[in-house]
Design a protein around this motif. Sequence first.
Motif, PDB file in Angstrom:
ATOM      1  N   VAL A 122      -8.070  -0.294   0.797  1.00 52.15           N
ATOM      2  CA  VAL A 122      -7.864  -1.333  -0.202  1.00 52.15           C
ATOM      3  C   VAL A 122      -6.392  -1.303  -0.585  1.00 52.15           C
ATOM      4  O   VAL A 122      -5.882  -0.254  -0.965  1.00 52.15           O
ATOM      5  CB  VAL A 122      -8.737  -1.060  -1.440  1.00 52.15           C
TER       6      VAL A 122
ATOM      7  N   GLY B 202     -11.074  -3.817   5.845  1.00 50.52           N
ATOM      8  CA  GLY B 202     -11.753  -3.258   4.683  1.00 50.52           C
ATOM      9  C   GLY B 202     -11.783  -1.745   4.672  1.00 50.52           C
ATOM     10  O   GLY B 202     -12.445  -1.140   3.835  1.00 50.52           O
TER      11      GLY B 202
ATOM     12  N   HIS C 175     -11.593  -9.832  -1.278  1.00 51.63           N
ATOM     13  CA  HIS C 175     -11.315  -8.483  -1.775  1.00 51.63           C
ATOM     14  C   HIS C 175     -12.272  -7.511  -1.109  1.00 51.63           C
ATOM     15  O   HIS C 175     -13.329  -7.217  -1.642  1.00 51.63           O
ATOM     16  CB  HIS C 175     -11.420  -8.437  -3.300  1.00 51.63           C
TER      17      HIS C 175
ATOM     18  N   THR D  16      -6.355  -2.847   6.348  1.00 50.11           N
ATOM     19  CA  THR D  16      -6.526  -3.685   5.157  1.00 50.11           C
ATOM     20  C   THR D  16      -7.440  -4.864   5.494  1.00 50.11           C
ATOM     21  O   THR D  16      -8.338  -5.209   4.739  1.00 50.11           O
ATOM     22  CB  THR D  16      -5.166  -4.249   4.710  1.00 50.11           C
TER      23      THR D  16
ATOM     24  N   THR E  84     -13.787  -4.153  -0.002  1.00 48.23           N
ATOM     25  CA  THR E  84     -13.751  -2.759  -0.418  1.00 48.23           C
ATOM     26  C   THR E  84     -14.460  -1.877   0.601  1.00 48.23           C
ATOM     27  O   THR E  84     -14.458  -0.672   0.474  1.00 48.23           O
ATOM     28  CB  THR E  84     -14.407  -2.577  -1.804  1.00 48.23           C
TER      29      THR E  84
ATOM     30  N   LYS F  86       0.856  -1.187   0.000  1.00 46.76           N
ATOM     31  CA  LYS F  86       0.000   0.000   0.000  1.00 46.76           C
ATOM     32  C   LYS F  86       0.892   1.235   0.000  1.00 46.76           C
ATOM     33  O   LYS F  86       1.767   1.380   0.850  1.00 46.76           O
ATOM     34  CB  LYS F  86      -0.909   0.014   1.242  1.00 46.76           C
TER      35      LYS F  86
ATOM     36  N   GLU G   5      -3.410  -9.649  -1.378  1.00 49.69           N
ATOM     37  CA  GLU G   5      -4.754  -9.969  -0.915  1.00 49.69           C
ATOM     38  C   GLU G   5      -4.731 -10.627   0.458  1.00 49.69           C
ATOM     39  O   GLU G   5      -3.724 -11.145   0.904  1.00 49.69           O
ATOM     40  CB  GLU G   5      -5.453 -10.886  -1.920  1.00 49.69           C
TER      41      GLU G   5
END
Lengths: 316, 499
Positions: free
Chosen positions: B55, B52, B69, B49, B71, B12, B60
Motif C-alpha cells: 500500500v 495490491g 485503494h 502497488t 489493500t 512509498k 493512488e
Amino acid sequence: MQRLKRLLLGDQGLVVIFVVAFVLVSVFVPNFLSERNMLGLLQAVVTIALVSCTMMLCLALRDVDLSVGSIVAFAGMVAVMATNMTGSVILGILAALVAGLIVGLVNGIVIAKLKINALIATLATMQIVRGLALISSDGRAVGIDNENFFDLALRSFFTIPVPIYVMVIFFLIFGFVLNRTVFGRNTLAIGGNPDAARLAGVNVDWTRIWCFALQGLACAVAGILLSARITSGQPNSAIGLELSVISACVLGGVSLAGGRATMSGVIVGVLVLGIAENAMNLLNIQAFYQYLVRGVILLLAVLLDSLRSRALGRRV
Amino acid sequence: MAAFLEFRNITKTYPGVKALTDVSFAVPAGSVIGLLGENGAGKSTLIKTLGGDIVPDSGEVVLAGEPQHFTATRDSILAGISVVHQELQLVPELTVAENLMLGRFPSRAGVVEFGNLFSRVRAILNDVGIDVDPRSKIIDLSIGTRQMVEIAKAAVFDAKVIALDEPTSSLSSTESEVLFRLVDRFRREGKVILYVSHRLDEIFRLCDSCVVLRDGKLIVHHETMEGLTRHQLVREMVGREIQDIWGWRGRTVGEPRLSVTNVSGTKLPVPASFEARAGEILGFFGLVGAGRSELMRLVYGADNRHSGEVRIAGQQVQASDPRRSIRAGLVLCPEDRKADGILQGRSVEENVAISTRRHFSPFGVLNKRREADIAEEFIKKLRVRTPSRRQDIVNLSGGNQQKVILSRWLAEKGVKVLIIDEPTRGIDVGAKAEIYEILYGLAEEGMAIVVVSSELPEVMGISDRVIVMQSGRISAEFQRSEFTEESILAAALPDREAA
C-alpha cells in the motif's frame, strides 16, 4: 493481564508455572511433601529426565528422535541378557551402552549423510529397534540372574538412590555441554539457521551425527537403570516414552523450530510432568484419566511454545 | 485517447529508503507501456502497488477514472488487474487446467467435472495460442512453459490490466515469440499492458510508450517510441549526478591471491574463470539473476562445484566445503544476510566467535573470556553500534549486522581473500561509507577483496577492476581507467539475444 502475560511468556515463565504447580500440589495433595514421596517422584522421572537431556539437543537442532522409547527397551534387554550371559554386570552395562550408541549413530548418519528427515528416519528405527528387543527375548520379559544388577537402582547413598545421582550428573553434564562447549553452541546455531551456520564453517553433519549418537547413549543409560528398577528386561517397556520426553522438553521452553533450549528449562519441564503424574497417583486418579491429563498438558505446552514464538517474533 | 490506467503521485518509503517518490503517469487502453530502470529503481515496487501487495504511503492507482485503494492482492484481482511476477505462483503438483481455474472449478455437488474443466481450458489455451496439454502437471513443464501458463491466467481472468515483470527472462526465443504475439493480441483487445524488461530490443518491439524510473523517481515518460534510441534510454536509466561517497584511493596490487578456473555448478552451467590479486578490490556487476552470487557460492564451496578448481595463494582448495575454504583463507559474506549470514537469536558475541572459536576451545570447551575480548575488540574496531556484546543480533541494524559478519571473518587470522556479496544492501549511506573504509583498509593490508553488487555506482566507485556477468556467464572486464556507466551497463544487458 498484560503483566501476567509477559511473566508467563518470558524467560522465567516456566519457573513461575513450576512454583505455582508445586505450591498448589503441596497444599492440596496429602503426603506429597514427604521425603518418601519426593524420592519416589524423582525416581519416577529418571527415565524421562535422562532422555530429555539429549532430546533437548536434537530439538535444538530442529530435529526430533522418535526412537528413544525403543532404544531404552532394547538397551535394557541387552544389559540384562549380556549380564546373564557373562555373569558380569560391568560387561552387561558396556554391551548396552554400545548397543545404544550404535543405534544413535545409525540414526545420525542416516539423517545427516543420507539427508532423510529425522522424523521419518527415527520413526523407522523406532520400529526396527522395538522389533529387535522383541526378537531377542522372543517377546518375553527376561529375569536377572545376577543380584548385583539390582544395586544399580536400589543402592542408596545418604538415603538417595543411585539413579537420582545419575540424573543430577546428567543435568550438570548436559548443561555444560549446551552452554560451554563448541558442540553445544554449534547445535543451537544450526537449529537457529542451518545455512548460515554451514557458511560460517560449522561442521553441520558431524554435529548432527553426534547429537543422535549421544541420544542413543543416554537412552542406553536410561534403559539400564530402568531394567534394574523393574528387576528384568522388558521388551515392551518405555512405549510412548518419546512423547513424554518431547512434552517435557517443550514444556521446558525448547523450541520445536530449533535454536532455543536451556537445561534449566528442561529440568523444570521434567519435574512438572513428574509432579502431575505423582499427584494423580496420590489422588488415586484412574490410569485412563491420566492419559487425558497428559494430553492436555502436552497441548498446553505446545500452545505456550507457539505463543512465546509469536511474542518473540513481534519483538524482532 | 483517454487514460485507462493512471498512477497518481505514488510515494512509498521504507525505513531509510525512498522506494518511490511522487510517481505519476497515465496509460490509454489498448496500449503497451515499457517500464525501464536499473535494479532498485522502483519498478517492482510500482508493480506491487498495482497488484495490491503493498500500500503506497500516498497517491493512488486510478482505473477508468475510478480511484482504487487496494489493500490486498484480492482487491486488485477483482478490479481486473493481473500481475505476473518473476516468481511464479503455480501449484506444482496440480495440472495446468486446475491451476488456471483454481477457485472456480466447474463442479456438481462438490465433485469436480474434469471433462468440462479440461475442455474449457483447452479452448482458452488454443485461443491464446499456447501449446500445452491442460492435463499435464506443472512440475513436468519447462520453466518457459510454466511462465506461459502463468500469463494465460491473465487471459482466463479476462484482466483489463496486465503487468509482466521480466517475462522473457526464462523463455527461449521461440517461446518469447509466442509471448509477443499474445501481448499484441491483448493490446488489440483493448487491455493495458505494463511491460518490465531489461531487454531494450523487446521494449522497442512491443511498446507504444515507455517510462524510465531512477532512484524511485519518474525521470521521463516517452509518449511514443518514435525517434528514441537505445543509447538515449540507457543514458536516462543511469544518468545520475555522481556524488563521491566512495573515497576510492589507489593501491599497489600484488600477486594473485584467488584463482578460479572453469568453475561450474547446477545453477551456473557455463564454466567461469577469474583471478583476484593481493590488495585489489575486484567488482562483480550484473543484473539480478546474472549468476554472480551463484558463482561466488561455488567458489566458496557453499554449493557443490561440478567442475573447475579454486586456488588460494597458489594452494588448491579440495572439494566444495566452506570449512576448507575458511582454513585456506577464503571467506564469504553472503548476499542474503538474514538467511545465510546472521545466526538469529544468538548474541553479537556468538555471531563473531562462531567460526574462530575452534582455535581457542581446548577439547571443545569454550573460552568465554577470550570470546568476549574478541567481540569487544571488533565492536570497537569496526564501530558496531550495539548496546552490548550480549545483544541478540536480530536487533541490530543492517549495517551493524554486516559489520558483525565482517568481524567474524576478520577474527580469523590469515584471511587472504574476502568475498562480499551486496556489501551495502539495505544499509544507510553513513554506514555504507564506513564499510567501504573497512574494505579499503583490508585491501591495503594485502587482502584480495571481491565485491558483488547490483548497484552500478557502488561497483564503479570502489573497485579497481570490474567483471560483468550476463545470463550466467562473464561478458566483459574493465580496468578502472575504462569505467563508464554506459559500457558496463551495456555489457550487463542481455540484448544480443543468445538464448
